[in-house]
Design an enzyme around this catalytic site. Sequence first.
Site, mmCIF file in Angstrom:
data_model
loop_
_atom_site.group_PDB
_atom_site.id
_atom_site.type_symbol
_atom_site.label_atom_id
_atom_site.label_comp_id
_atom_site.label_asym_id
_atom_site.label_seq_id
_atom_site.Cartn_x
_atom_site.Cartn_y
_atom_site.Cartn_z
ATOM 1 N N ASP A 1 -29.032 -136.891 -96.472
ATOM 2 C CA ASP A 1 -28.509 -135.963 -97.470
ATOM 3 C C ASP A 1 -28.859 -136.520 -98.834
ATOM 4 O OD1 ASP A 1 -27.031 -134.280 -99.087
ATOM 5 O OD2 ASP A 1 -25.258 -134.305 -97.815
ATOM 6 N N ASP A 56 -29.066 -130.106 -104.171
ATOM 7 C CA ASP A 56 -28.450 -130.885 -103.098
ATOM 8 C C ASP A 56 -28.973 -130.344 -101.768
ATOM 9 O OD1 ASP A 56 -26.795 -132.570 -101.688
ATOM 10 O OD2 ASP A 56 -24.964 -131.432 -102.076
ATOM 11 N N HIS A 92 -20.548 -125.937 -101.077
ATOM 12 C CA HIS A 92 -19.840 -125.993 -102.359
ATOM 13 C C HIS A 92 -20.697 -125.427 -103.481
ATOM 14 C CE1 HIS A 92 -22.438 -129.536 -103.077
ATOM 15 N NE2 HIS A 92 -22.194 -129.802 -101.802
ATOM 16 N N HIS A 135 -19.707 -131.047 -106.878
ATOM 17 C CA HIS A 135 -18.722 -130.154 -106.280
ATOM 18 C C HIS A 135 -17.986 -129.461 -107.423
ATOM 19 C CE1 HIS A 135 -18.552 -132.770 -102.367
ATOM 20 N NE2 HIS A 135 -19.666 -132.091 -102.503
ATOM 21 N N GLU A 164 -24.216 -125.629 -96.675
ATOM 22 C CA GLU A 164 -24.261 -126.901 -95.933
ATOM 23 C C GLU A 164 -23.471 -126.748 -94.642
ATOM 24 O OE1 GLU A 164 -23.275 -131.586 -96.984
ATOM 25 O OE2 GLU A 164 -22.466 -129.995 -98.247
ATOM 26 N N GLU A 172 -28.781 -128.577 -95.019
ATOM 27 C CA GLU A 172 -28.246 -128.080 -96.290
ATOM 28 C C GLU A 172 -29.373 -127.637 -97.208
ATOM 29 O OE1 GLU A 172 -25.324 -129.787 -99.845
ATOM 30 O OE2 GLU A 172 -26.417 -131.186 -98.550
#
Length: 275
Positions: free
Chosen positions: A48, A59, A128, A136, A161, A256
């Site tokens: 990640d 992300d 998120h 976040h 995700e 993700e």
Amino acid sequence: MVYIYLVSKSSFHSQIDEENLILRVAAHWTPNAGDKTVLQYDDVMKLDFGTHIDGHIVDCAFTVAFNPMYGPLLQATRDATNTGIKEAGIDARLCDVGAAIQEVMESYEVEINGKVFQVKSIRNLNGHSIAPYQIHAGKSVPIVKGGEQTKMEEGEFYAIETFGSTGKGIVREDLECSHYMKNFDVGHVPLRMAKAKQLLGTINNNFGTLSFCRRYLDRLGETKYLMALKSLCENHIVQPYPPLCDVKGSYVSQLEHTILLWPTCKEVISRGDDY
């Protein structure tokens, strides 16, 4: 700049696990200095990572498995994440996105060493929203049904995700912490410990409110900083993120992507040729 801030491994022997039992990590694990973990053929590893330009963050994550036996587990998160991307959009309700993800995820089964497991969405992990310098940003994208009625809005960034597990589908904190992040809204907090003040300066100068791990501090030349780091956490300046684990004997896959909601379309800005 690239921040590879989360690596987790679904099958490793922990140095603190006296019985040498296998623990299943879903997120927030990366080796601290001195860790002797070596990837094995039957491991399932999540990578990640994030990139940013002037605080604008992308992300994303993917899972690697060497043994093809785990193929259906990886495919479950791949299809679940793509479903979440498909369902996301302006005025989409977060709860509807989560319900669609769970339906796809839990339609999969995987046979591991002769035993069949239904793949479960991990209900206490989620996607998120993302804002500048804030990974976040306040809205959560569930991966199970029953989430919030809140709607997605134009111009928002989201990390879609998903995590699929052969275990209970619930994670808990376990193992030694390696991940940390300065709290986004923290103001001035008086610190008595000189080392804590100095360490906070290092964090501010190098990471700001982006996540970091202890190895990053090591590479910057920081030494004997654990008490100072503990003080920053106790004063709620820095938030620790211990590893999140499902039950022993389970395996976890993750995938993700980050999306941007334009007025007339959505763009998957983390999509590449390989995933």
